[in-house]
Design a protein around this motif. Structure first.
Motif, PDB file in Angstrom:
ATOM      1  N   ASN A 225       0.843 -13.226  -3.075  1.00 21.71           N
ATOM      2  CA  ASN A 225       0.881 -14.582  -2.525  1.00 21.71           C
ATOM      3  C   ASN A 225       1.509 -14.612  -1.137  1.00 21.71           C
ATOM      4  OD1 ASN A 225      -0.367 -16.268  -4.426  1.00 21.71           O
ATOM      5  ND2 ASN A 225       1.449 -16.315  -5.720  1.00 21.71           N
ATOM      6  N   THR A 226       2.262 -13.550  -0.809  1.00 25.11           N
ATOM      7  CA  THR A 226       3.013 -13.534   0.443  1.00 25.11           C
ATOM      8  C   THR A 226       2.238 -12.887   1.588  1.00 25.11           C
ATOM      9  OG1 THR A 226       5.102 -13.480  -0.784  1.00 25.11           O
ATOM     10  CG2 THR A 226       5.179 -12.774   1.521  1.00 25.11           C
ATOM     11  N   ILE A 227       1.437 -11.844   1.268  1.00 25.81           N
ATOM     12  CA  ILE A 227       0.723 -11.167   2.354  1.00 25.81           C
ATOM     13  C   ILE A 227      -0.177 -12.157   3.094  1.00 25.81           C
ATOM     14  CG2 ILE A 227       0.808  -8.865   1.334  1.00 25.81           C
ATOM     15  CD1 ILE A 227      -1.984  -9.262   0.279  1.00 25.81           C
ATOM     16  N   SER A 228      -0.166 -12.025   4.413  1.00 23.46           N
ATOM     17  CA  SER A 228      -0.945 -12.937   5.254  1.00 23.46           C
ATOM     18  C   SER A 228      -1.249 -12.234   6.564  1.00 23.46           C
ATOM     19  CB  SER A 228      -0.146 -14.215   5.520  1.00 23.46           C
ATOM     20  OG  SER A 228       1.024 -13.922   6.275  1.00 23.46           O
ATOM     21  N   LYS A 229      -1.809 -12.995   7.499  1.00 21.49           N
ATOM     22  CA  LYS A 229      -2.108 -12.435   8.816  1.00 21.49           C
ATOM     23  C   LYS A 229      -0.825 -11.924   9.474  1.00 21.49           C
ATOM     24  CE  LYS A 229      -2.953 -15.354  12.046  1.00 21.49           C
ATOM     25  NZ  LYS A 229      -3.581 -16.407  12.871  1.00 21.49           N
ATOM     26  N   ASP A 230       0.290 -12.595   9.213  1.00 28.28           N
ATOM     27  CA  ASP A 230       1.560 -12.244   9.855  1.00 28.28           C
ATOM     28  C   ASP A 230       2.452 -11.366   8.987  1.00 28.28           C
ATOM     29  OD1 ASP A 230       0.921 -13.876  12.106  1.00 28.28           O
ATOM     30  OD2 ASP A 230       1.515 -15.642  10.930  1.00 28.28           O
ATOM     31  N   ILE A 231       2.158 -11.284   7.712  1.00 28.57           N
ATOM     32  CA  ILE A 231       3.007 -10.511   6.798  1.00 28.57           C
ATOM     33  C   ILE A 231       2.150  -9.463   6.113  1.00 28.57           C
ATOM     34  CG2 ILE A 231       4.557 -10.583   4.802  1.00 28.57           C
ATOM     35  CD1 ILE A 231       5.125 -13.483   5.447  1.00 28.57           C
ATOM     36  N   PRO A 232       2.248  -8.205   6.559  1.00 28.70           N
ATOM     37  CA  PRO A 232       1.448  -7.149   5.928  1.00 28.70           C
ATOM     38  C   PRO A 232       1.986  -6.798   4.545  1.00 28.70           C
ATOM     39  CG  PRO A 232       2.930  -6.212   7.557  1.00 28.70           C
ATOM     40  CD  PRO A 232       3.066  -7.699   7.682  1.00 28.70           C
ATOM     41  N   PHE A 233       1.222  -5.978   3.840  1.00 26.47           N
ATOM     42  CA  PHE A 233       1.570  -5.597   2.469  1.00 26.47           C
ATOM     43  C   PHE A 233       2.960  -4.974   2.396  1.00 26.47           C
ATOM     44  CE2 PHE A 233       1.736  -2.395  -0.896  1.00 26.47           C
ATOM     45  CZ  PHE A 233       1.402  -3.152  -2.008  1.00 26.47           C
TER      46      PHE A 233
ATOM     47  N   TRP B 273       9.205   4.341   1.544  1.00 25.50           N
ATOM     48  CA  TRP B 273       9.425   3.292   2.546  1.00 25.50           C
ATOM     49  C   TRP B 273       8.923   3.719   3.918  1.00 25.50           C
ATOM     50  CZ3 TRP B 273       9.820  -1.275   0.985  1.00 25.50           C
ATOM     51  CH2 TRP B 273      10.576  -1.653  -0.141  1.00 25.50           C
ATOM     52  N   ALA B 274       8.990   5.015   4.183  1.00 31.75           N
ATOM     53  CA  ALA B 274       8.560   5.507   5.503  1.00 31.75           C
ATOM     54  C   ALA B 274       7.052   5.489   5.673  1.00 31.75           C
ATOM     55  CB  ALA B 274       9.090   6.925   5.724  1.00 31.75           C
ATOM     56  N   SER B 275       6.315   5.555   4.559  1.00 36.86           N
ATOM     57  CA  SER B 275       4.857   5.694   4.680  1.00 36.86           C
ATOM     58  C   SER B 275       4.037   4.546   4.090  1.00 36.86           C
ATOM     59  CB  SER B 275       4.425   6.993   3.986  1.00 36.86           C
ATOM     60  OG  SER B 275       4.776   6.970   2.605  1.00 36.86           O
ATOM     61  N   ILE B 276       4.665   3.609   3.407  1.00 36.83           N
ATOM     62  CA  ILE B 276       3.894   2.580   2.714  1.00 36.83           C
ATOM     63  C   ILE B 276       3.108   1.696   3.668  1.00 36.83           C
ATOM     64  CG2 ILE B 276       5.801   0.917   2.656  1.00 36.83           C
ATOM     65  CD1 ILE B 276       3.039   1.488   0.016  1.00 36.83           C
ATOM     66  N   ASN B 277       3.563   1.618   4.941  1.00 32.56           N
ATOM     67  CA  ASN B 277       2.819   0.779   5.913  1.00 32.56           C
ATOM     68  C   ASN B 277       1.430   1.333   6.216  1.00 32.56           C
ATOM     69  OD1 ASN B 277       3.589   2.995   7.399  1.00 32.56           O
ATOM     70  ND2 ASN B 277       4.568   1.828   9.052  1.00 32.56           N
ATOM     71  N   GLU B 278       1.148   2.549   5.732  1.00 31.06           N
ATOM     72  CA  GLU B 278      -0.176   3.129   5.954  1.00 31.06           C
ATOM     73  C   GLU B 278      -1.270   2.353   5.217  1.00 31.06           C
ATOM     74  OE1 GLU B 278       1.598   7.737   6.217  1.00 31.06           O
ATOM     75  OE2 GLU B 278       0.315   7.090   4.534  1.00 31.06           O
ATOM     76  N   VAL B 279      -0.893   1.622   4.191  1.00 33.46           N
ATOM     77  CA  VAL B 279      -1.903   0.880   3.427  1.00 33.46           C
ATOM     78  C   VAL B 279      -2.097  -0.541   3.951  1.00 33.46           C
ATOM     79  CG1 VAL B 279      -1.355   2.222   1.363  1.00 33.46           C
ATOM     80  CG2 VAL B 279      -0.295  -0.030   1.683  1.00 33.46           C
ATOM     81  N   ASP B 280      -1.291  -0.931   4.925  1.00 35.12           N
ATOM     82  CA  ASP B 280      -1.336  -2.319   5.403  1.00 35.12           C
ATOM     83  C   ASP B 280      -2.705  -2.698   5.950  1.00 35.12           C
ATOM     84  OD1 ASP B 280       1.270  -2.650   4.695  1.00 35.12           O
ATOM     85  OD2 ASP B 280       2.089  -2.520   6.727  1.00 35.12           O
ATOM     86  N   ARG B 281      -3.314  -1.798   6.727  1.00 34.79           N
ATOM     87  CA  ARG B 281      -4.589  -2.126   7.364  1.00 34.79           C
ATOM     88  C   ARG B 281      -5.677  -2.396   6.319  1.00 34.79           C
ATOM     89  NH1 ARG B 281      -7.779   1.556  11.913  1.00 34.79           N
ATOM     90  NH2 ARG B 281      -9.606   0.159  12.114  1.00 34.79           N
ATOM     91  N   GLY B 282      -5.690  -1.540   5.294  1.00 37.39           N
ATOM     92  CA  GLY B 282      -6.708  -1.725   4.256  1.00 37.39           C
ATOM     93  C   GLY B 282      -6.520  -3.031   3.508  1.00 37.39           C
ATOM     94  N   PHE B 283      -5.292  -3.362   3.197  1.00 35.86           N
ATOM     95  CA  PHE B 283      -5.039  -4.626   2.509  1.00 35.86           C
ATOM     96  C   PHE B 283      -5.379  -5.827   3.378  1.00 35.86           C
ATOM     97  CE2 PHE B 283      -2.580  -2.328  -0.745  1.00 35.86           C
ATOM     98  CZ  PHE B 283      -2.957  -3.046  -1.868  1.00 35.86           C
TER      99      PHE B 283
END
Length: 814
Positions: A644-652, A717-727
């Motif tokens: 519910n929180t992820i948005s254009k401004d808040i990645p996964f 925590w160091a690598s989880i942002n790698e999935v942000d683009r796909g989400f």
């Protein structure tokens, strides 16, 4: 305004009904008439249903007798031809319905509680319909539409507030003279026919009297009122003209079956007096029951004497009973399993002897059952063979004035002693309103006459709580809620919640009299002993305290391992800990069975959905005969918050951090992202739905690659942002399509699975906000339109409230 109830004997024949009409015609003002089934009809309805359930075609004979009884009464009343024809057409509609029900029971050889309740209702439905034609100036009100009940654990209890409102509205639009069938009611949630149990017509009358603030409730029966003693034994026995509500209750509960005991409570709270009258001698004053017992009440120390003249006393005795936990439990469990009723219990203070009074007809079976139960102890010599004494009688003296006068028991035994009568066993209630004792039957008449000539129950119910995890978030909230509610529970429900023990991961504190909840943390630090699972269990059991409830607010596997030993020693368990209920199925089943066998509670409502009433609702469905065929749910407040929180401004990745910072996620959020918590919840739900499921049976579709679960937390925590683009790409596509992501757990056709699901605006999961949970339950009854439960599914406060609710349910507070 008056409510008048007429019992089955009063309405047992056409002549009796016409006599009742004369009594009613003499009344002036507003009236409510409550009618029972004709005498003997309810028993005939139920015995016929049992024949049908056994596949015995003789049920048809019983049904014909029911038909003939009602037709005979109609004929003997001598209605005019048109009225009789109209009445018979309506009677035949009811009888056709009943015939079809009996036929269905006969064909499937099954009699459910729901069907049994409906069959029982026809007695009052038929009698009240006939009487409505006799009292043709009275308006007939349908009790099924007015008396609403709550159904829980196979019992129907009236919803007094709702029923009162319905009754008031119906009476307000009536002519002020109404007739209603007693006994019958309807479940408010499903509008199915229920009933108020044996003597339920009295209860119906009391509910009407309370709702309408009647001036008096009159119970018309076939006796003159409450008698001071059995008139067959004591020639000088007299009608007790005035009784208090308490005295009437005591006499009813022991043996004076003049009115149905629950009748007293609705009118008691409104201070509406009850008058018992004899339909066949309406000129007699009867018995008047009120708060003060009447202005001209006798000043005698006792009001009445009740007796049971066919008593047998069974005594279980032996030095091996001293200090042994559960001996009495085994006695009463064995008797209850064989439907043997006990009306008196007497136990020696040394605990080496327990005597029980039973009816003579049950004596031989009771003796056999108890000897089988204690066969091993008897063989070892630690308990003697069961002693059976026959030809005894039980006597009970009742009176409010007893509790204000010292020496009553002394005077009683002195009176008996002077008459040469020995007391075999004795029992006295704490309220001092009742003293019961057993004597030789041959002395009964002498004893009753001696007492009759000589003479002219604790404050609170207590639950003892042991709270583990008391300094955690959930445990802390629970204790604060208990502290806040303690005064109200005492005042309104006479319930005392006594916290006899608290513990955290380091220390434990125990106090039989109760721990001061204002400073329990300081007391635990200063006075607490070193804690461990073994110490916790040993201390709880060593205290041997009654009504004990072990409350687990931890997530500890070692604490959960204590449940079996606690339940096996008659300690109820209330837990927010999911481990036990989601452990190996055999362990889960053992805990449930142990609780059932020991007649204690194993409650874990908060294991799924925090404070949401999910498990209790499912149990109500399955216990009432429904079958759950599919479960679909969003059970992770953490994952729902994230999606519910992820948005254009808040990645996964940021949404995951926000969930952890808000306290929704575990310290290691991969526990939530892996669905491990949801696996446990789905397993618990599936089991409560009646299916054998293990955690390994759940198929999990991960929504982030396995590599993020394999490394360290820092690496995550160091690598989880790698999935942000796909989400984000997926979120944008779903936004265009008007869809959202939900992590859905599902059980259907023996399969458990969970994973991300795309839902559109038409789906009930679409608008699930924040960290809320939702569960959709499809059953055989709720098929086309499944049941949905939705709300806060996470948070310490609501979880604590759910635990608190489980605790209160043990005390049966409503």
């Amino acid at each position: 305004m008056k409510v008048m109830k007429f019992g089955g004997t009063s309405l047992g024949s056409a002549q009796n009904i016409l006599n009742v009409k004369k009594i009613i015609d003499a009344e002036k003002g507003s009236l409510v008439i409550v009618a029972s089934a004709f005498g003997g009809i309810t028993d005939k309805l139920m015995s016929t249903s049992l024949l049908a359930a056994d596949g015995n075609a003789l049920y048809e004979t019983g049904f014909r007798e029911i038909i003939e009884r009602h037709f005979s009464i109609i004929k003997d009343i001598h209605f005019d031809e048109k009225t009789e024809g109209d009445l018979l057409s309506k009677i035949n509609v009811l009888l056709d319905e009943l015939s079809n029900i009996y036929k269905g029971v006969y064909l499937i050889n099954d009699l459910s509680q729901r069907t049994s309740d409906k069959i029982a209702s026809y007695g009052e439905r038929l009698s009240s319909l006939i009487i409505s034609y006799v009292l043709n100036d009275f308006e007939y009100l349908d009790a099924i539409q007015l008396i609403k009940t709550n159904s829980a654990f196979g019992k129907h209890t009236p919803d007094i507030e709702l029923s009162s409102s319905l009754i008031k509205n119906a009476f307000a639009t009536s002519s002020g003279k109404v007739l209603v069938a007693g006994f019958i009611s309807a479940c408010k949630s499903r509008n199915e026919i229920t009933n108020l149990g044996r003597g339920g017509s009295d209860y119906t009358a009391a509910i009407f009297a309370s709702a309408l603030d009647a001036d008096v409730l009159e119970i018309w029966t076939d006796v003159d009122g409450f008698m001071s003693a059995d008139p067959k034994v004591i020639s000088g026995a007299y009608v007790i003209e005035h009784l208090t509500f308490t005295e009437a209750t005591e006499l009813c509960n022991f043996g004076a079956k003049v009115i149905y005991p629950p009748t007293i409570f609705p009118v008691y709270h409104k201070n509406i007096p009850i008058r018992i009258k004899n339909t066949f001698h309406p000129e007699l004053p009867g018995t008047f029951i009120s708060h003060d017992g009447g202005e001209n009440k006798r000043k005698a120390l006792i009001k009445g004497i009740s007796s049971i003249d066919d008593t047998c006393l069974l005594t279980v005795q032996g030095l091996g009973m001293v200090g042994i936990i559960g001996v009495n439990y085994r006695i009463f469990r064995a008797l209850a399993k064989n439907a043997i009723s006990v009306f008196l219990v007497s136990q020696a203070s040394s605990e080496n002897s327990t005597s029980i009074g039973v009816r003579s007809v049950d004596a031989d079976l009771a003796s056999q059952v108890l000897e089988e139960e204690f066969a091993n102890e008897i063989a070892l010599g630690s308990i003697n063979r069961v002693q059976l004494e026959r030809d005894l009688a039980t006597v009970s003296i009742v009176g409010e004035n007893m509790k204000y006068t010292p020496g009553i028991a002394g005077k009683l035994f002195e009176t008996l002693g002077k008459s040469g009568i020995s007391v075999v066993a004795c029992a006295q209630g704490a309220s001092e309103v009742n003293i019961s004792f057993v004597i030789k039957n041959k002395y009964l008449r002498k004893a009753l006459n001696s007492i009759h000539d000589s003479f002219f129950l604790s404050e609170y119910k207590v639950l003892n709580l042991f709270i583990v995890g008391c300094t955690g978030i959930v445990g802390g909230h629970l204790i604060e809620q208990i502290k806040k509610q303690q005064p109200k529970l005492k005042q309104q429900y006479s319930l005392k919640l006594n916290v006899a023990g608290v513990a955290n991961g380091r220390k434990a504190l125990f106090c039989r009299e109760g721990i001061d909840l204002d400073n329990y943390r300081e007391l635990l630090d200063k006075e607490g002993i070193a804690s461990s699972p073994t110490i916790l269990q040993d201390k709880v059991l060593d205290m041997n305290i009654f009504n004990a409830v072990f409350v687990d607010c931890t997530a500890s596997e070692t604490v959960a391992s204590l449940y079996d030993g606690l339940l096996g020693n008659n300690v109820s368990v209330v837990t927010a800990n999911k481990i036990a209920a989601s452990s190996a199925y055999d362990n889960y089943l053992k805990l449930k069975n142990t609780a059932r066998e020991r007649n204690v509670k194993f409650l874990f409502e908060t294991n799924v959905g925090a404070g949401l009433p999910i498990i209790n609702t499912m149990n109500s469905l399955t216990n009432s005969g429904d079958k759950i065929i599919k479960i679909e749910a969003v059970l992770s407040g953490t994952l729902n918050f994230i999606f519910n929180t992820i948005s254009k401004d808040i990645p996964f990745s940021k949404a995951v951090k926000m969930a952890k910072e808000a306290g929704y996620a575990e310290p290691d959020p991969r526990v939530d992202l892996s669905g491990q918590d949801v696996i446990r919840k789905l397993v618990i739900l599936s089991r409560e739905a009646g299916y054998r499921v293990e955690q390994k049976d759940v198929k999990v579709k991960l929504f982030i690659p396995q590599k993020y679960f394999d490394g360290t937390l820092d690496e995550f925590w160091a690598s989880i942002n790698e999935v942000d683009r796909g989400f984000e790409e997926r979120r944008q596509n779903l936004e265009v399509e008007g869809k959202r992501l939900r992590f859905v757990a599902r059980y259907e056709d023996g399969k458990c699975e969970m994973g991300l699901q795309e839902v559109d605006m038409s789906h009930p999961f679409y608008d699930l906000e924040g960290s809320n949970n939702i569960i959709q339950i499809t059953t055989e009854r709720y098929n086309e339109y499944p049941m949905i439960i939705k709300g806060y599914g996470a948070g310490a406060s609501v979880t604590a409230a759910g635990v608190f609710s489980d605790i209160i349910s043990i005390a049966n507070v409503r």
